[in-house]
Motif scaffolding. Structure first.
Motif, PDB file in Angstrom:
ATOM      1  N   LYS A  53     -38.467  31.684  -5.720  1.00  0.00           N
ATOM      2  CA  LYS A  53     -38.688  31.727  -4.221  1.00  0.00           C
ATOM      3  C   LYS A  53     -38.110  32.941  -3.733  1.00  0.00           C
ATOM      4  CE  LYS A  53     -39.868  29.267  -1.259  1.00  0.00           C
ATOM      5  NZ  LYS A  53     -41.177  28.994  -0.322  1.00  0.00           N
ATOM      6  N   VAL A  54     -36.687  33.225  -4.243  1.00  0.00           N
ATOM      7  CA  VAL A  54     -36.024  34.337  -3.890  1.00  0.00           C
ATOM      8  C   VAL A  54     -36.774  35.725  -4.233  1.00  0.00           C
ATOM      9  CG1 VAL A  54     -34.004  35.485  -4.709  1.00  0.00           C
ATOM     10  CG2 VAL A  54     -33.861  33.265  -4.580  1.00  0.00           C
ATOM     11  N   GLU A  55     -37.455  35.678  -5.451  1.00  0.00           N
ATOM     12  CA  GLU A  55     -38.381  36.929  -5.969  1.00  0.00           C
ATOM     13  C   GLU A  55     -39.375  37.065  -5.053  1.00  0.00           C
ATOM     14  OE1 GLU A  55     -39.253  35.939  -9.762  1.00  0.00           O
ATOM     15  OE2 GLU A  55     -37.304  36.541 -10.725  1.00  0.00           O
ATOM     16  N   GLN A  56     -39.847  36.228  -4.510  1.00  0.00           N
ATOM     17  CA  GLN A  56     -40.885  36.212  -3.472  1.00  0.00           C
ATOM     18  C   GLN A  56     -40.485  36.856  -1.942  1.00  0.00           C
ATOM     19  OE1 GLN A  56     -42.545  32.127  -3.055  1.00  0.00           O
ATOM     20  NE2 GLN A  56     -43.713  32.275  -5.057  1.00  0.00           N
ATOM     21  N   ASP A  57     -39.386  36.332  -1.749  1.00  0.00           N
ATOM     22  CA  ASP A  57     -38.389  36.690  -0.516  1.00  0.00           C
ATOM     23  C   ASP A  57     -39.358  36.603   0.677  1.00  0.00           C
ATOM     24  OD1 ASP A  57     -36.470  37.866   0.663  1.00  0.00           O
ATOM     25  OD2 ASP A  57     -37.045  39.870   0.507  1.00  0.00           O
ATOM     26  N   ASN A  58     -40.233  35.822   0.922  1.00  0.00           N
ATOM     27  CA  ASN A  58     -41.023  35.523   2.077  1.00  0.00           C
ATOM     28  C   ASN A  58     -40.135  35.495   3.358  1.00  0.00           C
ATOM     29  OD1 ASN A  58     -43.668  35.885   1.285  1.00  0.00           O
ATOM     30  ND2 ASN A  58     -43.396  33.769   0.328  1.00  0.00           N
ATOM     31  N   GLU A  59     -38.943  34.603   3.245  1.00  0.00           N
ATOM     32  CA  GLU A  59     -38.049  34.362   4.051  1.00  0.00           C
ATOM     33  C   GLU A  59     -37.084  35.423   4.599  1.00  0.00           C
ATOM     34  OE1 GLU A  59     -38.524  32.655   1.683  1.00  0.00           O
ATOM     35  OE2 GLU A  59     -39.663  30.868   2.401  1.00  0.00           O
ATOM     36  N   ARG A  60     -37.019  36.580   3.804  1.00  0.00           N
ATOM     37  CA  ARG A  60     -36.144  37.608   4.054  1.00  0.00           C
ATOM     38  C   ARG A  60     -34.743  37.593   4.207  1.00  0.00           C
ATOM     39  NH1 ARG A  60     -39.611  41.499   2.250  1.00  0.00           N
ATOM     40  NH2 ARG A  60     -41.370  41.197   3.189  1.00  0.00           N
ATOM     41  N   LEU A  61     -34.100  36.478   3.634  1.00  0.00           N
ATOM     42  CA  LEU A  61     -32.763  36.184   3.611  1.00  0.00           C
ATOM     43  C   LEU A  61     -31.786  37.098   2.685  1.00  0.00           C
ATOM     44  CD1 LEU A  61     -33.038  32.339   3.684  1.00  0.00           C
ATOM     45  CD2 LEU A  61     -32.646  33.834   5.530  1.00  0.00           C
ATOM     46  N   ASP A  62     -30.682  37.237   2.839  1.00  0.00           N
ATOM     47  CA  ASP A  62     -29.654  37.800   1.959  1.00  0.00           C
ATOM     48  C   ASP A  62     -29.426  36.847   0.670  1.00  0.00           C
ATOM     49  OD1 ASP A  62     -27.805  39.313   0.671  1.00  0.00           O
ATOM     50  OD2 ASP A  62     -26.225  39.028   2.373  1.00  0.00           O
ATOM     51  N   TRP A  63     -30.300  36.521  -0.070  1.00  0.00           N
ATOM     52  CA  TRP A  63     -30.261  35.574  -1.039  1.00  0.00           C
ATOM     53  C   TRP A  63     -29.049  35.691  -1.798  1.00  0.00           C
ATOM     54  CZ3 TRP A  63     -33.840  31.985  -0.398  1.00  0.00           C
ATOM     55  CH2 TRP A  63     -35.052  32.414   0.258  1.00  0.00           C
ATOM     56  N   TYR A  64     -28.803  36.969  -2.611  1.00  0.00           N
ATOM     57  CA  TYR A  64     -27.615  36.928  -3.245  1.00  0.00           C
ATOM     58  C   TYR A  64     -26.227  36.928  -2.559  1.00  0.00           C
ATOM     59  CZ  TYR A  64     -31.097  37.560  -6.848  1.00  0.00           C
ATOM     60  OH  TYR A  64     -32.166  37.454  -7.618  1.00  0.00           O
ATOM     61  N   GLY A  65     -26.154  37.572  -1.392  1.00  0.00           N
ATOM     62  CA  GLY A  65     -24.957  37.364  -0.606  1.00  0.00           C
ATOM     63  C   GLY A  65     -24.672  36.022  -0.287  1.00  0.00           C
ATOM     64  N   LEU A  66     -25.662  35.090   0.111  1.00  0.00           N
ATOM     65  CA  LEU A  66     -25.579  33.917   0.615  1.00  0.00           C
ATOM     66  C   LEU A  66     -25.011  33.090  -0.785  1.00  0.00           C
ATOM     67  CD1 LEU A  66     -28.720  33.273   2.482  1.00  0.00           C
ATOM     68  CD2 LEU A  66     -26.465  32.921   3.381  1.00  0.00           C
ATOM     69  N   PRO A 179     -38.829  17.060  15.259  1.00  0.00           N
ATOM     70  CA  PRO A 179     -38.629  18.497  14.841  1.00  0.00           C
ATOM     71  C   PRO A 179     -39.914  19.046  13.994  1.00  0.00           C
ATOM     72  CG  PRO A 179     -37.150  16.952  13.569  1.00  0.00           C
ATOM     73  CD  PRO A 179     -37.798  16.009  14.657  1.00  0.00           C
ATOM     74  N   MET A 180     -39.920  20.105  14.402  1.00  0.00           N
ATOM     75  CA  MET A 180     -41.082  20.908  13.494  1.00  0.00           C
ATOM     76  C   MET A 180     -40.683  22.259  13.084  1.00  0.00           C
ATOM     77  SD  MET A 180     -43.532  18.639  13.521  1.00  0.00           S
ATOM     78  CE  MET A 180     -45.025  19.570  13.164  1.00  0.00           C
ATOM     79  N   LYS A 181     -41.103  22.863  12.007  1.00  0.00           N
ATOM     80  CA  LYS A 181     -40.618  24.254  11.815  1.00  0.00           C
ATOM     81  C   LYS A 181     -41.741  25.310  12.468  1.00  0.00           C
ATOM     82  CE  LYS A 181     -42.994  24.092   7.479  1.00  0.00           C
ATOM     83  NZ  LYS A 181     -42.649  24.210   5.860  1.00  0.00           N
ATOM     84  N   ARG A 182     -41.309  26.496  12.805  1.00  0.00           N
ATOM     85  CA  ARG A 182     -41.980  27.277  13.691  1.00  0.00           C
ATOM     86  C   ARG A 182     -43.074  27.792  12.525  1.00  0.00           C
ATOM     87  NH1 ARG A 182     -39.945  28.460  18.316  1.00  0.00           N
ATOM     88  NH2 ARG A 182     -37.638  27.700  18.623  1.00  0.00           N
ATOM     89  N   ASN A 183     -43.129  28.165  11.493  1.00  0.00           N
ATOM     90  CA  ASN A 183     -44.321  28.525  10.670  1.00  0.00           C
ATOM     91  C   ASN A 183     -43.727  28.229   9.245  1.00  0.00           C
ATOM     92  OD1 ASN A 183     -42.731  30.942   9.498  1.00  0.00           O
ATOM     93  ND2 ASN A 183     -43.101  31.926  11.557  1.00  0.00           N
ATOM     94  N   ARG A 184     -44.572  28.541   8.347  1.00  0.00           N
ATOM     95  CA  ARG A 184     -44.452  28.321   6.773  1.00  0.00           C
ATOM     96  C   ARG A 184     -43.110  28.733   6.147  1.00  0.00           C
ATOM     97  NH1 ARG A 184     -49.058  30.678   3.141  1.00  0.00           N
ATOM     98  NH2 ARG A 184     -47.760  29.791   1.772  1.00  0.00           N
ATOM     99  N   TYR A 185     -42.906  30.039   6.770  1.00  0.00           N
ATOM    100  CA  TYR A 185     -41.648  30.800   6.169  1.00  0.00           C
ATOM    101  C   TYR A 185     -40.416  30.372   6.855  1.00  0.00           C
ATOM    102  CZ  TYR A 185     -45.058  32.906   3.457  1.00  0.00           C
ATOM    103  OH  TYR A 185     -46.045  33.154   2.671  1.00  0.00           O
ATOM    104  N   ARG A 186     -40.397  29.638   7.957  1.00  0.00           N
ATOM    105  CA  ARG A 186     -39.299  29.277   8.851  1.00  0.00           C
ATOM    106  C   ARG A 186     -38.577  27.977   8.647  1.00  0.00           C
ATOM    107  NH1 ARG A 186     -36.303  33.224  11.529  1.00  0.00           N
ATOM    108  NH2 ARG A 186     -36.149  32.182  13.341  1.00  0.00           N
ATOM    109  N   LYS A 187     -38.011  27.888   7.398  1.00  0.00           N
ATOM    110  CA  LYS A 187     -37.669  26.519   6.937  1.00  0.00           C
ATOM    111  C   LYS A 187     -36.556  25.632   7.827  1.00  0.00           C
ATOM    112  CE  LYS A 187     -40.146  27.480   3.306  1.00  0.00           C
ATOM    113  NZ  LYS A 187     -41.481  26.859   3.030  1.00  0.00           N
ATOM    114  N   ILE A 188     -36.564  24.391   7.792  1.00  0.00           N
ATOM    115  CA  ILE A 188     -35.883  23.487   8.517  1.00  0.00           C
ATOM    116  C   ILE A 188     -35.201  22.538   7.624  1.00  0.00           C
ATOM    117  CG2 ILE A 188     -36.801  24.132  10.703  1.00  0.00           C
ATOM    118  CD1 ILE A 188     -38.091  21.149  10.314  1.00  0.00           C
TER     119      ILE A 188
END
Length: 232
Positions: A53-66, A179-188
């Motif tokens: 999931k990190v390698e796909q990076d669809n969520e555009r998060l600072d994975w390694y910083g987190l 509650p619902m998520k906004r789209n498939r990459y906006r995880k809740i």
């Protein structure tokens, strides 16, 4: 809102747990919710994510910083092992008094067996509007009142900003918030873990906040959009 030295301040305190499990290559999250003496609530959140999931990076998060700050664990393999979540709760139970753990029963049988075998009180939280309505509205009041303490956890903020309220007529006609998520990459997932914890807390502390919610069709719990109100 920040609370300095929370690890020492919360040591031995009563709290309520919740978790949200993933399906294969997705997020898993676990939460502890602590009632504070001043009426605020401290939320301790942890997330797990597969390396794929990190390698796909669809969520555009600072994975390694987190990961470096301990907000997430990046796990090798295709999915999150339920043993990882089990171990997290066992480690936290050495520090805090976990009253009970709320959970979505989907895919959770094995983890629940492990937790109950360790002596944890685990309670089902059905994932429907009749169950989640009151806790959702209570969480909204806590957020609006600046009574949620997270030590500026960016993952909690991200999860919460991704939440919208279902606009399905069967929910809004009865003012039941789902509650619902906004789209498939906006995880809740982290928000749902928190909501499960809040559900069991409200069950154990039924004298909580009771109020009449406004008629709102879509609510942004992160506060970045203006809610659209229905005409009376």
């Amino acid at each position: 809102i920040e609370m300095e030295g929370y690890a020492e301040t919360l040591l031995g305190r009563r709290c309520f747990g919740g978790f949200d499990l993933s399906n294969r290559e997705d997020f898993t999250a676990a939460v502890l919710e602590f009632p504070l003496d001043d009426g605020r609530t401290f939320v301790l959140l942890h997330s797990w994510v597969p390396r794929a999931k990190v390698e796909q990076d669809n969520e555009r998060l600072d994975w390694y910083g987190l990961a470096m700050t301990g907000r997430i664990s990046i796990v090798d393999g295709e999915y999150i092992r339920q043993e990882d979540v089990f171990d997290w709760f066992c480690e936290r139970a050495k520090e805090y008094e976990i009253d009970c753990i709320g959970y979505d029963p989907a895919n959770a049988t094995r983890l629940i067996q492990m937790l109950q075998g360790k002596g944890f009180d685990c309670r089902v939280v059905r994932q429907g509007p009749l169950t989640l309505n009151d806790p959702m509205k209570d969480v909204k009041e806590l957020l609006l009142g600046a009574k949620i303490v997270t030590n500026e956890d960016p993952m909690f903020t991200w999860y919460t900003d991704n939440v919208r309220i279902s606009g399905e007529r069967r929910h809004t006609d009865k003012e039941n918030w789902m509650p619902m998520k906004r789209n498939r990459y906006r995880k809740i997932d982290g928000f749902m873990a928190f909501l499960d914890a809040h559900c069991v807390r409200m069950q154990k502390e039924p004298a909580g906040i009771i109020y009449t919610a406004p008629q709102i069709r879509v609510v942004d719990l992160g506060g970045r959009r203006t809610a659209r109100r229905r005409a009376f």
